[in-house]
Write a protein that holds these residues in place. Structure first.
Motif, PDB file in Angstrom:
ATOM      1  N   ALA A 146       0.851  -1.183   0.000  1.00 44.83           N
ATOM      2  CA  ALA A 146       0.000   0.000   0.000  1.00 44.83           C
ATOM      3  C   ALA A 146       0.889   1.236   0.000  1.00 44.83           C
ATOM      4  N   VAL A 147       0.473   2.255  -0.732  1.00 41.11           N
ATOM      5  CA  VAL A 147       1.142   3.560  -0.720  1.00 41.11           C
ATOM      6  C   VAL A 147       0.223   4.496   0.053  1.00 41.11           C
ATOM      7  N   LEU A 148       0.785   5.182   1.059  1.00 36.60           N
ATOM      8  CA  LEU A 148       0.017   6.054   1.933  1.00 36.60           C
ATOM      9  C   LEU A 148       0.614   7.456   1.931  1.00 36.60           C
ATOM     10  N   ASN A 203      -0.583  11.308   6.378  1.00 35.88           N
ATOM     11  CA  ASN A 203      -1.709  11.225   7.303  1.00 35.88           C
ATOM     12  C   ASN A 203      -2.173   9.793   7.500  1.00 35.88           C
ATOM     13  N   GLY A 204      -1.620   8.853   6.736  1.00 30.69           N
ATOM     14  CA  GLY A 204      -2.012   7.458   6.833  1.00 30.69           C
ATOM     15  C   GLY A 204      -3.129   7.068   5.895  1.00 30.69           C
ATOM     16  N   THR A 205      -3.535   7.968   5.017  1.00 33.20           N
ATOM     17  CA  THR A 205      -4.586   7.679   4.049  1.00 33.20           C
ATOM     18  C   THR A 205      -4.011   6.843   2.907  1.00 33.20           C
ATOM     19  N   LEU A 239       4.560   7.109   2.137  1.00 28.70           N
ATOM     20  CA  LEU A 239       4.923   5.904   2.862  1.00 28.70           C
ATOM     21  C   LEU A 239       4.526   4.704   2.024  1.00 28.70           C
ATOM     22  N   VAL A 240       5.387   3.697   2.001  1.00 26.88           N
ATOM     23  CA  VAL A 240       5.088   2.443   1.315  1.00 26.88           C
ATOM     24  C   VAL A 240       5.099   1.355   2.378  1.00 26.88           C
ATOM     25  N   ARG A 241       3.999   0.602   2.464  1.00 29.35           N
ATOM     26  CA  ARG A 241       3.889  -0.460   3.462  1.00 29.35           C
ATOM     27  C   ARG A 241       3.724  -1.795   2.749  1.00 29.35           C
ATOM     28  N   SER A 242       4.493  -2.773   3.203  1.00 26.62           N
ATOM     29  CA  SER A 242       4.375  -4.139   2.697  1.00 26.62           C
ATOM     30  C   SER A 242       4.588  -5.075   3.867  1.00 26.62           C
ATOM     31  N   LYS A 249       9.634   5.260   4.154  1.00 25.76           N
ATOM     32  CA  LYS A 249       9.282   6.646   3.864  1.00 25.76           C
ATOM     33  C   LYS A 249      10.111   7.086   2.671  1.00 25.76           C
ATOM     34  N   ILE A 250       9.434   7.608   1.628  1.00 27.06           N
ATOM     35  CA  ILE A 250      10.112   7.961   0.386  1.00 27.06           C
ATOM     36  C   ILE A 250       9.823   9.414   0.040  1.00 27.06           C
TER      37      ILE A 250
END
Length: 79
Positions: free
Chosen positions: A38-40, A43-45, A66-69, A75-76
């Motif tokens: 997920a790319v956020l 704010n975490g959206t 932010l990229v979450r896996s 953080k990019i």
């Protein structure tokens, strides 16, 4: 600029680069294995979700994302 974040939100640079890396020249995030991601925004959206082992960051607006896996987060600064 890439900053890795641990599960509890603390900044951490002690991860294996083969698991999660960002190539600034091609603006691509490479995941070690094919995973859901997920790319956020800050704010975490959630901006976008997907599955695979690459994320092309040039498809997203400039700024900090932010990229979450799985349990990893990166953080990019997307230019």
């Amino acid at each position: 600029m890439v900053v890795r974040v641990s599960r509890n939100g603390a900044w951490n640079g002690a991860w294996n680069d083969a698991d999660f890396k960002y190539d600034d020249a091609t603006r691509t995030v490479y995941l070690g294995t094919s995973n859901s991601w997920a790319v956020l925004d800050l704010n975490g959206t959630v901006i976008k979700k997907g599955t695979g082992n690459q994320i092309q960051m040039s498809n997203f607006r400039p700024g900090v994302l932010l990229v979450r896996s799985g349990k990893m987060m990166m953080k990019i600064s997307n230019k």
